[in-house]
Design a protein around this motif. Structure first.
Motif, PDB file in Angstrom:
ATOM      1  N   PHE A  26      49.232  43.227  46.441  1.00 18.35           N
ATOM      2  CA  PHE A  26      48.934  44.418  45.660  1.00 18.35           C
ATOM      3  C   PHE A  26      49.578  44.279  44.290  1.00 18.35           C
ATOM      4  N   TYR A  73      44.260  44.348  43.519  1.00 19.32           N
ATOM      5  CA  TYR A  73      44.876  43.235  44.228  1.00 19.32           C
ATOM      6  C   TYR A  73      44.764  41.986  43.356  1.00 19.32           C
ATOM      7  N   HIS A  83      46.086  48.711  54.204  1.00 24.03           N
ATOM      8  CA  HIS A  83      46.798  48.123  53.080  1.00 24.03           C
ATOM      9  C   HIS A  83      48.225  47.785  53.516  1.00 24.03           C
TER      10      HIS A  83
END
Length: 297
Positions: A91, A81, A58
Protein backbone atom coordinates in the motif's frame (compact mmCIF):
# COMPACT_ATOMS: atom_id res chain seq x y z
CA UNK A 1 7.45 -2.83 6.74
CA UNK A 2 6.57 -6.50 7.37
CA UNK A 3 6.62 -8.84 4.38
CA UNK A 4 3.76 -11.34 4.22
CA UNK A 5 4.23 -14.67 2.35
CA UNK A 6 1.85 -15.40 -0.51
CA UNK A 7 0.35 -18.42 1.26
CA UNK A 8 -0.61 -16.20 4.20
CA UNK A 9 -2.16 -13.32 2.32
CA UNK A 10 -4.03 -15.66 -0.02
CA UNK A 11 -5.54 -17.49 2.96
CA UNK A 12 -6.46 -14.23 4.69
CA UNK A 13 -8.05 -12.90 1.53
CA UNK A 14 -10.22 -16.02 1.09
CA UNK A 15 -11.30 -15.96 4.73
CA UNK A 16 -12.15 -12.27 4.42
CA UNK A 17 -14.34 -12.85 1.38
CA UNK A 18 -16.15 -15.68 3.14
CA UNK A 19 -16.79 -13.57 6.23
CA UNK A 20 -18.01 -10.63 4.13
CA UNK A 21 -20.35 -12.93 2.22
CA UNK A 22 -21.72 -14.33 5.48
CA UNK A 23 -22.34 -10.86 6.93
CA UNK A 24 -24.14 -9.69 3.79
CA UNK A 25 -25.98 -12.89 2.79
CA UNK A 26 -29.41 -11.59 3.73
CA UNK A 27 -28.94 -8.30 1.92
CA UNK A 28 -27.66 -9.99 -1.22
CA UNK A 29 -30.62 -12.38 -1.28
CA UNK A 30 -33.08 -9.51 -0.85
CA UNK A 31 -31.31 -7.42 -3.47
CA UNK A 32 -31.86 -10.19 -6.01
CA UNK A 33 -35.62 -10.00 -5.41
CA UNK A 34 -35.71 -6.20 -4.81
CA UNK A 35 -37.02 -6.74 -1.31
CA UNK A 36 -36.61 -3.84 1.12
CA UNK A 37 -35.57 -4.25 4.76
CA UNK A 38 -36.19 -1.44 7.23
CA UNK A 39 -33.28 -2.45 9.47
CA UNK A 40 -30.45 -3.63 7.22
CA UNK A 41 -30.96 -1.34 4.23
CA UNK A 42 -29.68 1.57 6.32
CA UNK A 43 -26.17 0.15 6.19
CA UNK A 44 -26.18 0.22 2.40
CA UNK A 45 -28.36 3.24 1.64
CA UNK A 46 -27.18 5.70 4.29
CA UNK A 47 -23.55 4.59 4.45
CA UNK A 48 -23.28 3.79 0.75
CA UNK A 49 -21.75 0.39 1.52
CA UNK A 50 -20.68 -1.46 -1.62
CA UNK A 51 -20.52 -5.24 -1.47
CA UNK A 52 -17.58 -5.43 -3.85
CA UNK A 53 -15.56 -3.02 -1.67
CA UNK A 54 -16.51 -4.84 1.53
CA UNK A 55 -15.25 -8.16 0.10
CA UNK A 56 -11.85 -6.78 -0.84
CA UNK A 57 -9.15 -7.67 1.67
CA UNK A 58 -6.37 -5.19 2.40
CA UNK A 59 -3.26 -5.84 4.49
CA UNK A 60 -3.01 -2.33 5.95
CA UNK A 61 -0.38 0.36 5.94
CA UNK A 62 2.75 -1.46 7.07
CA UNK A 63 2.49 -4.89 5.43
CA UNK A 64 3.82 -5.77 1.99
CA UNK A 65 2.73 -8.82 -0.01
CA UNK A 66 5.31 -11.19 -1.43
CA UNK A 67 4.70 -12.71 -4.86
CA UNK A 68 3.51 -16.30 -5.14
CA UNK A 69 3.65 -19.02 -7.81
CA UNK A 70 1.18 -17.04 -9.93
CA UNK A 71 3.04 -13.77 -9.63
CA UNK A 72 2.39 -10.63 -7.64
CA UNK A 73 -0.71 -10.12 -5.50
CA UNK A 74 -3.83 -8.85 -7.32
CA UNK A 75 -3.51 -5.66 -5.31
CA UNK A 76 -0.92 -4.56 -7.88
CA UNK A 77 -3.82 -3.53 -10.13
CA UNK A 78 -5.64 -1.60 -7.42
CA UNK A 79 -5.51 2.09 -6.76
CA UNK A 80 -2.97 3.30 -4.17
CA UNK A 81 -0.82 0.19 -4.38
CA UNK A 82 2.74 -0.01 -5.70
CA UNK A 83 4.90 -2.86 -6.95
CA UNK A 84 8.61 -3.15 -6.33
CA UNK A 85 11.07 -4.58 -8.86
CA UNK A 86 11.03 -7.94 -7.06
CA UNK A 87 7.23 -8.22 -7.36
CA UNK A 88 6.46 -7.26 -3.76
CA UNK A 89 3.21 -5.25 -3.56
CA UNK A 90 2.48 -2.70 -0.86
CA UNK A 91 0.00 0.00 0.00
CA UNK A 92 1.37 3.39 -1.01
CA UNK A 93 0.59 5.52 2.04
CA UNK A 94 2.22 8.62 0.59
CA UNK A 95 0.10 8.51 -2.56
CA UNK A 96 -3.08 7.90 -0.57
CA UNK A 97 -2.35 10.79 1.77
CA UNK A 98 -1.64 13.05 -1.18
CA UNK A 99 -5.18 12.38 -2.42
CA UNK A 100 -7.01 12.18 0.91
CA UNK A 101 -4.98 14.27 3.37
CA UNK A 102 -7.85 16.52 4.48
CA UNK A 103 -10.16 13.54 5.05
CA UNK A 104 -7.54 11.58 6.97
CA UNK A 105 -6.70 14.50 9.24
CA UNK A 106 -10.37 15.22 9.95
CA UNK A 107 -11.07 11.57 10.82
CA UNK A 108 -8.00 11.53 13.08
CA UNK A 109 -9.11 14.68 14.91
CA UNK A 110 -12.71 13.52 15.26
CA UNK A 111 -11.97 10.00 16.47
CA UNK A 112 -9.31 11.26 18.88
CA UNK A 113 -11.77 13.79 20.29
CA UNK A 114 -14.47 11.15 20.77
CA UNK A 115 -11.99 8.78 22.43
CA UNK A 116 -11.00 11.50 24.92
CA UNK A 117 -14.53 11.89 26.31
CA UNK A 118 -16.62 9.87 28.76
CA UNK A 119 -19.60 8.01 27.36
CA UNK A 120 -23.03 9.53 27.94
CA UNK A 121 -25.68 6.81 28.17
CA UNK A 122 -28.78 8.76 29.15
CA UNK A 123 -30.25 9.38 25.70
CA UNK A 124 -32.32 6.14 25.60
CA UNK A 125 -32.52 6.22 21.81
CA UNK A 126 -35.01 9.08 21.82
CA UNK A 127 -33.56 10.46 18.60
CA UNK A 128 -35.68 7.95 16.66
CA UNK A 129 -38.76 9.08 18.55
CA UNK A 130 -37.98 12.72 17.79
CA UNK A 131 -37.88 11.83 14.09
CA UNK A 132 -41.59 10.96 14.12
CA UNK A 133 -42.79 13.44 16.76
CA UNK A 134 -46.12 15.00 15.73
CA UNK A 135 -45.59 13.65 12.24
CA UNK A 136 -48.29 11.78 10.35
CA UNK A 137 -46.00 10.44 7.63
CA UNK A 138 -42.99 8.36 8.66
CA UNK A 139 -39.79 7.10 7.04
CA UNK A 140 -40.61 3.41 7.50
CA UNK A 141 -43.86 1.75 6.37
CA UNK A 142 -44.40 0.24 9.81
CA UNK A 143 -46.91 1.06 12.54
CA UNK A 144 -45.87 2.88 15.70
CA UNK A 145 -45.98 0.60 18.76
CA UNK A 146 -47.80 3.19 20.86
CA UNK A 147 -49.59 5.01 18.08
CA UNK A 148 -48.92 8.66 17.25
CA UNK A 149 -50.37 10.12 20.44
CA UNK A 150 -48.58 7.62 22.65
CA UNK A 151 -45.31 8.24 20.81
CA UNK A 152 -45.66 12.00 21.19
CA UNK A 153 -46.37 11.57 24.90
CA UNK A 154 -43.11 9.62 25.38
CA UNK A 155 -41.14 12.40 23.68
CA UNK A 156 -42.81 15.06 25.79
CA UNK A 157 -42.20 13.20 29.05
CA UNK A 158 -38.43 12.89 28.55
CA UNK A 159 -35.49 15.23 28.23
CA UNK A 160 -33.84 14.76 24.84
CA UNK A 161 -30.07 15.15 24.67
CA UNK A 162 -28.95 14.12 21.20
CA UNK A 163 -25.31 14.99 20.48
CA UNK A 164 -25.02 13.64 16.93
CA UNK A 165 -25.74 15.99 14.05
CA UNK A 166 -26.58 13.22 11.57
CA UNK A 167 -29.37 12.08 13.88
CA UNK A 168 -30.48 15.55 14.96
CA UNK A 169 -30.89 16.77 11.39
CA UNK A 170 -33.77 14.31 10.91
CA UNK A 171 -35.77 15.58 13.90
CA UNK A 172 -39.22 16.83 13.01
CA UNK A 173 -39.63 20.63 13.19
CA UNK A 174 -41.61 20.34 16.44
CA UNK A 175 -38.92 18.16 18.03
CA UNK A 176 -35.95 20.42 17.29
CA UNK A 177 -36.67 22.80 20.16
CA UNK A 178 -37.00 19.88 22.61
CA UNK A 179 -33.35 18.86 22.22
CA UNK A 180 -31.06 20.32 24.87
CA UNK A 181 -28.29 20.73 22.29
CA UNK A 182 -28.07 22.12 18.77
CA UNK A 183 -25.60 19.86 16.98
CA UNK A 184 -24.20 21.15 13.70
CA UNK A 185 -21.67 19.77 11.26
CA UNK A 186 -19.25 22.38 12.53
CA UNK A 187 -19.72 21.37 16.18
CA UNK A 188 -19.25 17.65 15.52
CA UNK A 189 -15.70 17.71 16.88
CA UNK A 190 -16.96 19.20 20.15
CA UNK A 191 -20.13 17.14 20.61
CA UNK A 192 -19.67 13.60 19.31
CA UNK A 193 -19.18 11.23 22.23
CA UNK A 194 -18.50 7.49 22.64
CA UNK A 195 -21.86 6.56 24.15
CA UNK A 196 -23.77 7.65 21.04
CA UNK A 197 -24.99 4.73 18.95
CA UNK A 198 -24.60 6.70 15.74
CA UNK A 199 -21.06 7.81 16.58
CA UNK A 200 -20.21 4.15 17.15
CA UNK A 201 -21.90 3.05 13.93
CA UNK A 202 -19.87 5.69 12.14
CA UNK A 203 -16.74 3.64 12.73
CA UNK A 204 -17.90 1.82 9.60
CA UNK A 205 -18.15 5.11 7.71
CA UNK A 206 -14.67 6.21 8.70
CA UNK A 207 -13.18 2.80 7.94
CA UNK A 208 -14.74 3.01 4.48
CA UNK A 209 -13.35 6.50 3.89
CA UNK A 210 -9.89 5.33 4.92
CA UNK A 211 -10.26 2.61 2.29
CA UNK A 212 -7.28 0.34 1.61
CA UNK A 213 -5.34 1.78 4.55
CA UNK A 214 -7.64 -0.22 6.86
CA UNK A 215 -6.77 -3.92 7.39
CA UNK A 216 -9.52 -6.25 6.23
CA UNK A 217 -10.40 -7.62 9.67
CA UNK A 218 -10.81 -4.11 11.08
CA UNK A 219 -13.04 -3.07 8.17
CA UNK A 220 -15.36 -6.05 8.72
CA UNK A 221 -15.33 -5.59 12.50
CA UNK A 222 -16.56 -2.01 11.98
CA UNK A 223 -19.25 -3.16 9.56
CA UNK A 224 -20.41 -5.90 11.92
CA UNK A 225 -20.57 -3.44 14.81
CA UNK A 226 -22.68 -1.05 12.73
CA UNK A 227 -25.03 -3.91 11.83
CA UNK A 228 -25.44 -4.94 15.47
CA UNK A 229 -26.01 -1.36 16.63
CA UNK A 230 -28.55 -0.73 13.90
CA UNK A 231 -30.65 -3.57 15.27
CA UNK A 232 -30.77 -2.00 18.74
CA UNK A 233 -31.44 1.41 17.22
CA UNK A 234 -34.58 0.05 15.58
CA UNK A 235 -35.65 -2.20 18.46
CA UNK A 236 -35.61 0.86 20.72
CA UNK A 237 -37.38 3.03 18.18
CA UNK A 238 -41.13 3.79 18.25
CA UNK A 239 -41.73 1.46 15.30
CA UNK A 240 -43.31 -1.97 15.67
CA UNK A 241 -40.81 -4.48 14.29
CA UNK A 242 -42.76 -7.57 15.32
CA UNK A 243 -43.31 -8.37 11.62
CA UNK A 244 -39.52 -8.79 11.43
CA UNK A 245 -39.51 -11.08 14.44
CA UNK A 246 -37.63 -8.49 16.49
CA UNK A 247 -38.74 -7.77 20.08
CA UNK A 248 -39.01 -4.15 21.16
CA UNK A 249 -36.69 -2.54 23.67
CA UNK A 250 -39.42 -0.49 25.33
CA UNK A 251 -37.41 2.55 26.43
CA UNK A 252 -40.57 4.13 27.80
CA UNK A 253 -40.34 1.64 30.70
CA UNK A 254 -37.66 1.26 33.42
CA UNK A 255 -36.89 -2.27 32.21
CA UNK A 256 -36.46 -1.10 28.63
CA UNK A 257 -34.21 1.75 29.67
CA UNK A 258 -32.01 -0.63 31.66
CA UNK A 259 -31.67 -3.01 28.70
CA UNK A 260 -30.90 -0.15 26.34
CA UNK A 261 -28.18 1.30 28.56
CA UNK A 262 -26.55 -2.10 29.14
CA UNK A 263 -26.33 -2.81 25.42
CA UNK A 264 -25.31 0.77 24.69
CA UNK A 265 -22.36 0.45 27.07
CA UNK A 266 -21.30 -2.81 25.47
CA UNK A 267 -21.37 -1.22 22.03
CA UNK A 268 -19.46 1.77 23.32
CA UNK A 269 -16.69 -0.52 24.54
CA UNK A 270 -16.55 -2.40 21.24
CA UNK A 271 -16.49 0.85 19.31
CA UNK A 272 -13.76 2.21 21.56
CA UNK A 273 -11.45 -0.65 20.65
CA UNK A 274 -12.13 -0.25 16.93
CA UNK A 275 -11.86 3.53 17.13
CA UNK A 276 -8.41 3.21 18.71
CA UNK A 277 -7.28 1.05 15.80
CA UNK A 278 -8.67 3.53 13.27
CA UNK A 279 -6.79 6.32 15.04
CA UNK A 280 -3.62 4.26 14.66
CA UNK A 281 -4.32 3.87 10.94
CA UNK A 282 -4.69 7.64 10.58
CA UNK A 283 -1.50 8.24 12.52
CA UNK A 284 0.42 5.83 10.30
CA UNK A 285 -0.88 7.59 7.20
CA UNK A 286 -0.05 11.03 8.50
CA UNK A 287 3.48 9.90 9.32
CA UNK A 288 3.74 8.75 5.71
CA UNK A 289 5.87 6.08 4.10
CA UNK A 290 8.78 5.94 1.72
CA UNK A 291 7.37 5.85 -1.83
CA UNK A 292 7.81 2.39 -3.41
CA UNK A 293 9.08 1.94 -6.91
CA UNK A 294 5.99 1.80 -9.13
CA UNK A 295 2.34 2.68 -8.57
CA UNK A 296 -0.49 0.48 -9.73
CA UNK A 297 -3.55 1.87 -11.50
Amino acid sequence: MTRMPASTWASLSRAHEERADSLTAGHRARKATRERHAIDDFLYDYYGTRLSVLRRWHPGVDISLEPGPNGSAPHRQWRWYATDADGVVRFHATAFLADRAETVRFIHRLLSAIASRPAFTGCFGLHEWAMVYRQREHRHPLPLRLGQEGTDAVVESHQIRCTHFDAFRFFTPDAVSLNRLRPTRESQLELDQPGCLHASMDCHKWATKLGPAVPGDLALDCFELARDIRLLDMQASPYDFSSYGEPAVAIETPEGKAEYVARQREFSQRAGRLRARLIDVCAALIEGAEPPARLGT
